[in-house]
Design an enzyme around this catalytic site. Structure first.
Site: not given
Ligand code: GLU
Length: 447
Positions: A94, A115, A118, A130, A169-170, A245, A379
């Site tokens: 994810k 990620q 996190k 990612k 997104g990012d 955003n 998400s």
């Molecule tokens: N790009 C966001 C992050 O850095 C969200 C990633 C997501 O929602 O999967 O955590």
């Protein structure tokens, strides 16, 4: 990266650097986690074993592909596409997709690595990954964006799925891009598989609050940090870097909580308004007209193209732009101007030396892995709604987000205390995130 690693960690870090030459952002992200793992090596050596660490530092799969597309003038362009599927011990990979000219394998790997921890910290069942491309959306027409997204998905679709890998997104990828990506996925697979992407529009399977979630979550996390000191946002002067955003919705939540955001920025400079930025004008500029901040108009505002946004005096600083945007010099300026709290809305916006300055200066510091986890957590709420074919109200979803941020805050605080470093949110986030992933990996065997 001046601070020495624990002697048990240094050889592991050296091996990662040697195996991944030239990937400076990835090295930095690994260094930051290994720096926090020092106490674990002494107190719970089973977690510091190289057999676990070396698996965690090696992505499960790395996909690099060609993205051909045609401009409005009929010229053929080639970009490079990436998806790094880093770790799936806790759930499907994810993480977002970033479209920006700076994107390369090192940047995608650093983002994927962060990620993993996190996502673990959110307490939700999601692994880490990612992706993205070195495509520059700036100045491109809608039709060009659509053709690029369709070409990108024509390769990506075979690697993703609601139980496999769920992009979002990012930077450079928002509702418009996700729409074109989802449309192409649906067309190729002939499946309305809502759970394959998150950040979708609310009329076609998206979750309410997802757009706002990273910015809101960062401010909720900072609010918890302040609360622990008996303080609040009320009356605080806040500087938010960026104007994408994350920044826009951080500004919105600060204003709702009684603080005043006096500055924000884009790649051309920064905007200061001591009376507080006009968020409606900013939203119109950035979300509707897709213009630069220099087009902002207010009697009390001025646009600055020299120096740095971190020169602006404030109580709270929220770096919400991009990696390494706040260095040691900026941190020293902020500290001497009396900053009380810094919380990262972007991924790795503060350099390791800047973080050291904040910690030495008794500034409360919230690392992105914890403070910006609200985006990916929402998400995961979107995936829940898609799986149950449900759609929650704004208030219910925002309440869930706020509770998740409170829980992440508690997890950071208790873990830091457990390891004898109270108040160190960096250690708390890295240790708590790491241990959960490591436990799951051990349980699943050598795979
Ligand atoms: N790009 C966001 C992050 O850095 C969200 C990633 C997501 O929602 O999967 O955590």
């Amino acid at each position: 990266m001046n601070e020495a690693l624990h002697p048990a960690m240094q050889p592991h870090f050296d091996t990662v650097v040697a195996r991944n030459p030239g990937e400076s952002e990835f090295h930095q992200a690994v260094y930051e986690v290994m720096l926090s793992l020092g106490p674990i090596a002494g107190q719970r050596p089973q977690y510091a074993q190289w057999s676990i660490l070396k698996r965690i530092c090696e992505p499960e799969r790395q996909i690099i592909f060609r993205v051909p597309w045609v401009t409005d003038k009929g010229e053929v362009e080639i970009n490079r596409g990436f998806r790094v599927e880093f770790n799936s011990a806790l759930g499907p990979y994810k993480g977002g997709l970033r479209f920006h000219p700076s994107v390369n394998l090192s940047i995608i790997k650093f983002l994927g690595f962060e990620q993993v921890f996190k996502n673990s910290l959110t307490g939700m069942p999601i692994g880490g990954g990612k992706g993205g491309s070195d495509f520059d959306p700036k100045g491109r027409s809608d039709a060009e964006i659509m053709r690029f997204c369709q070409s990108f998905m024509t390769e990506l679709y075979r690697h993703i799925g609601q139980y496999t890998d769920v992009p979002a997104g990012d930077i450079g990828v928002g509702g418009r891009e996700l729409g074109y990506l989802f449309g192409q996925y649906k067309r190729i697979t002939n499946r309305y598989e809502s759970g394959v992407l998150t950040g979708k529009g609310t009329s076609w399977g998206g979750s309410r609050v997802r757009k706002e979630a990273t910015g809101y979550g960062t401010v909720f996390f900072a609010q918890e940090m302040l609360k622990r000191q008996g303080e609040s946002f009320d009356g605080k002067r806040v500087v938010v870097s960026g104007s994408g955003n994350v920044a826009l919705y951080a500004i919105e939540k600060v204003h709702q909580l009684g603080g005043t955001v006096i500055a924000c920025s884009d790649s051309n400079g920064y905007l200061v308004d001591q009376n507080g930025l006009d968020l409606e004008q900013l939203k119109d500029l950035k979300e509707v007209r897709r213009e630069r901040l220099s087009a902002y108009r207010a009697d009390t505002a001025h646009h600055v193209t020299e120096g740095s946004i971190w020169d602006v005096e404030c109580d709270v600083a929220l770096p919400c732009a991009t990696q390494n945007e706040l260095n040691e010099t900026h941190a020293k300026t902020l500290v001497s101007n009396g900053v009380r709290l810094v919380a990262e809305g972007a991924n790795m916006p503060c350099t390791p030396d800047a973080i050291k300055v904040f910690q030495a200066g008794d500034v409360l510091f919230g690392p992105g892995k914890a403070s910006n986890a609200g985006g990916v957590a929402t998400s995961a709420l979107e995936m829940q709604q898609n799986a149950s074919r449900d759609s929650w109200s704004f208030d219910v979803t925002e309440e869930r987000l706020q509770q998740i941020m409170r829980d992440i805050h508690t997890r950071c605080v208790t873990t830091a205390e457990e390891f004898g470093d109270p108040g160190n949110y960096v250690a708390g986030a890295n240790l708590a995130g790491y241990m959960k992933v490591a436990d799951a990996m051990v349980a699943l065997g050598v795979i």
